[in-house]
Design an enzyme around this catalytic site. Structure first.
Site, PDB file in Angstrom:
ATOM      1  N   LYS A   1       0.830  -1.212   0.000  1.00 25.67           N
ATOM      2  CA  LYS A   1       0.000   0.000   0.000  1.00 25.67           C
ATOM      3  C   LYS A   1       0.862   1.258   0.000  1.00 25.67           C
ATOM      4  O   LYS A   1       0.605   2.216  -0.752  1.00 25.67           O
ATOM      5  CB  LYS A   1      -0.934  -0.001   1.209  1.00 25.67           C
ATOM      6  CG  LYS A   1      -1.721   1.294   1.407  1.00 25.67           C
ATOM      7  CD  LYS A   1      -2.561   1.637   0.177  1.00 25.67           C
ATOM      8  CE  LYS A   1      -3.167   3.033   0.276  1.00 25.67           C
ATOM      9  NZ  LYS A   1      -4.098   3.195   1.384  1.00 25.67           N
TER      10      LYS A   1
ATOM     11  N   CYS B   1      -3.207  10.402   1.581  1.00 27.98           N
ATOM     12  CA  CYS B   1      -2.507   9.198   1.113  1.00 27.98           C
ATOM     13  C   CYS B   1      -1.180   9.559   0.460  1.00 27.98           C
ATOM     14  O   CYS B   1      -0.117   9.321   1.012  1.00 27.98           O
ATOM     15  CB  CYS B   1      -3.387   8.422   0.137  1.00 27.98           C
ATOM     16  SG  CYS B   1      -4.825   7.647   0.907  1.00 27.98           S
TER      17      CYS B   1
END
Length: 406
Positions: A201, A255
């Site tokens: 991720k 993010c």
């Protein structure tokens, strides 16, 4: 029953998708105002398709509370910031959520961490917290990492059609969690170990950050030597193996602007490229400030109150202002110019900065220089209304003459 912990941009859509699929879900958040709003049938942020999904989930019986529930399955979606000084992840919110789960969970409960964490975070922070409480991992509780892969503005579609990764110590538990996510995810669900899931991720968002940084650095080079970066990118991208992204005023969201720092913090001697990319992207609001100064000098405008910033959200067509390049720009303006710059964003319904306008017409009436920071459809559909302004278009959406670019 699934207890989803944290009802923000990730937890709420996930809880709603599970509930719509017929799974009993209770959403938990420490924010009483947020819980009250959801319990009264009012959403806490805007997102395409979310209203319809919310109504379906309510009809299926989803409930919201500030209390953690006694059950055998938890999905934890709390924030994971980094420490400014070290750039290492701050796991305090995840550890706190896990500890509260341990207070109430059934024996053999599965704790699914969806929050993005740096590689090794579960080994360094979560396992020790569980063992400190006297729980035996693999017997009393099971750990799984299933990082989210969605972006504001397209959450519902991406929850259904983006591939998912599930990292688990035990393949049997991994298959159980895969079955849970298969209730709404129509794409491939990959099973792996926890550390690989953690790393994958962070790598995804770091890859994007590095590519954006290349485009932004290219914009600076072209500005220094009076070249058209957009035309150069357009031509270069005709090569079959080249796909340069578009430059912009900075990188926002929780993010891409955050996750690469986890790697820098944990591997400071091995992340020179990643660190440079982060610095390049973080420098773009200052680059925009320089372009504003250029326009002011060229047109002999000394009054900063004549500057209007369009867009507070970090990306188009959402109301998410986390790590917003505009907020970064306003901070730099306060430090280097003066107070008084005007701001407008059609998606931001509450006043969050000084001199924020809630009406587009009133906003335009007060400014001479328009700085487009966010490419909402709203501004694309109203370009005729701004043609008389001096425009700094950081998103390359204006196709008429006389517009200033990055």
């Amino acid at each position: 029953m699934v207890n989803v912990i944290g009802l923000g941009y990730i937890g709420l859509p996930t809880a709603l998708m599970l509930a719509r699929s017929g799974i009993e879900v209770i959403g938990t958040d420490i924010n009483q105002e947020l819980v009250d709003s959801l319990s009264q049938g009012k959403l806490t942020f805007e997102e395409e398709g979310l209203e319809e999904l919310f109504k379906e989930a309510i009809n299926k019986g989803i409930k919201f509370t500030t209390e953690y529930q006694k059950t055998d399955t938890y999905i934890i979606t709390v924030p994971t910031p980094f420490v400014n000084s070290s750039k290492k992840i701050d796991c305090k919110y995840v550890v706190s959520a896990v500890n509260t789960v341990l207070d109430v969970c059934e024996k053999g409960a599965v704790l699914i961490i969806e929050s993005t964490i740096s590689p090794g975070s579960i080994d360094k922070h979560i396992r020790p917290a569980i063992e400190k409480r006297g729980f035996t991992l693999g017997e009393d509780v099971h750990l799984v990492h299933a990082p989210e892969r969605i972006i504001p503005g397209n959450m519902i579609y991406e929850l259904e059609y983006n591939s998912r990764t599930i990292g688990a110590d035990d393949s049997v538990i991994g298959e159980k969690v895969k079955e849970l996510y298969s209730s709404f995810c129509k794409s491939e669900i990959v099973l792996t170990d926890i550390r690989t899931a953690e790393m994958s991720k962070v790598v995804e968002n770091t890859y994007r950050d590095v590519n954006i940084a290349f485009a932004n650095e290219l914009a600076k080079i072209c500005r220094a030597d009076n070249m058209d970066v957009y035309e150069i990118i357009r031509i270069a991208n005709k090569h079959p193996r080249v796909n340069i992204l578009q430059p912009g005023p900075g990188v926002g969201g929780h993010c891409i602007s955050v996750d690469p720092w986890f790697l820098v913090g944990d591997y400071p001697d091995l992340t020179n490229l990643i660190l440079t990319a982060r610095k390049t992207n973080d420098s773009m609001p200052t680059h925009v400030l320089g372009r504003i100064r250029d326009i002011m000098r060229e047109h002999k405008i000394n009054d900063i109150s004549k500057i209007g910033i369009y867009g507070l959200a970090y990306k188009e067509n959402v109301d998410d202002t986390r790590e917003s390049p505009t907020l970064q720009l306003l901070k730099r303006m306060d430090e280097h110019l003066a107070f008084g710059v005007k701001v407008y964003d059609p998606f931001i319904k509450k006043r969050i900065v000084d001199h924020q306008f809630m009406n587009f017409g009133d906003f335009l009436n007060e400014i001479e220089i328009l700085v487009i920071m966010t490419a909402h459809d709203h501004i694309k559909n109203n370009l005729e209304l701004v043609k008389d302004k001096l425009i700094l278009d950081t998103k390359n959406i204006c196709n008429f003459d006389g517009v200033y670019k990055l």
